[in-house]
Design a protein around this motif. Sequence first.
Motif, mmCIF file in Angstrom:
data_model
loop_
_atom_site.group_PDB
_atom_site.id
_atom_site.type_symbol
_atom_site.label_atom_id
_atom_site.label_comp_id
_atom_site.label_asym_id
_atom_site.label_seq_id
_atom_site.Cartn_x
_atom_site.Cartn_y
_atom_site.Cartn_z
ATOM 1 N N ASP A 183 0.748 -1.220 -0.155
ATOM 2 C CA ASP A 183 -0.121 -0.098 -0.168
ATOM 3 C C ASP A 183 1.201 1.301 0.066
ATOM 4 O OD1 ASP A 183 -1.897 2.057 0.384
ATOM 5 O OD2 ASP A 183 -1.956 1.027 2.031
ATOM 6 N N ARG A 184 1.394 1.622 -1.518
ATOM 7 C CA ARG A 184 2.131 2.693 -1.392
ATOM 8 C C ARG A 184 1.559 4.963 -0.882
ATOM 9 N NH1 ARG A 184 4.502 0.311 -6.361
ATOM 10 N NH2 ARG A 184 5.845 -1.309 -5.851
ATOM 11 N N ALA A 185 0.104 4.122 -0.940
ATOM 12 C CA ALA A 185 -0.230 5.730 -0.588
ATOM 13 C C ALA A 185 0.532 6.760 0.595
ATOM 14 C CB ALA A 185 -1.829 5.220 -0.407
ATOM 15 N N ASP A 186 0.708 5.461 1.745
ATOM 16 C CA ASP A 186 0.866 6.410 2.708
ATOM 17 C C ASP A 186 1.932 6.124 2.835
ATOM 18 O OD1 ASP A 186 0.008 3.879 3.478
ATOM 19 O OD2 ASP A 186 -1.133 4.739 5.164
ATOM 20 N N ASP A 223 10.100 5.976 -2.419
ATOM 21 C CA ASP A 223 11.597 5.639 -2.963
ATOM 22 C C ASP A 223 12.026 3.974 -2.595
ATOM 23 O OD1 ASP A 223 14.443 5.540 -2.001
ATOM 24 O OD2 ASP A 223 14.009 6.965 -2.854
ATOM 25 N N MET A 224 11.780 3.343 -4.107
ATOM 26 C CA MET A 224 12.528 1.988 -4.441
ATOM 27 C C MET A 224 13.623 2.447 -3.117
ATOM 28 S SD MET A 224 10.601 1.409 -6.919
ATOM 29 C CE MET A 224 10.791 0.116 -7.145
ATOM 30 N N THR A 225 14.537 2.771 -3.030
ATOM 31 C CA THR A 225 15.001 1.898 -2.145
ATOM 32 C C THR A 225 14.537 2.044 -0.925
ATOM 33 O OG1 THR A 225 17.246 3.565 -3.084
ATOM 34 C CG2 THR A 225 17.644 2.547 -0.607
ATOM 35 N N GLU A 226 14.140 2.698 0.020
ATOM 36 C CA GLU A 226 13.000 2.515 1.471
ATOM 37 C C GLU A 226 12.828 0.683 0.675
ATOM 38 O OE1 GLU A 226 10.359 5.209 4.444
ATOM 39 O OE2 GLU A 226 10.548 6.039 2.407
ATOM 40 N N ILE A 227 11.451 1.127 -0.351
ATOM 41 C CA ILE A 227 10.231 -0.485 -0.583
ATOM 42 C C ILE A 227 12.246 -1.699 -0.270
ATOM 43 C CG2 ILE A 227 8.945 -1.223 -2.148
ATOM 44 C CD1 ILE A 227 8.605 1.744 -2.911
#
Length: 97
Positions: free
Chosen positions: A49-52, A56-60
């Motif tokens: 759930d990337r809405a909140d 950032d791809m690094t953080e993901i």
Amino acid sequence: MAAHDGSPANGRPRREDTPEALREELRVVDEDLARLRQAVRELRERIGDRADGPTDMTEIGALINMADEQDGFIATLEARRETLLRRLRAASGEDTP
């Protein structure tokens, strides 16, 4: 010199081998497993759930790595749980399959 099997010289079971101690350790492992499974579930929900959550791809990637590491801890705890169950059966005099 004979190999030491970990049992005390007086023949009495060690405190950690008593059914009560094994049940207590099993309870702690079960609590740890529940906590870790919940943490992994929450991490994976944040990733999905990337809405909140992180964008950032690094953080993901870091969150995925963290969830994977916790899955590894879960596997280790599950193996520990199985060992404790076997020891508990042995200490209680139950037959083990």
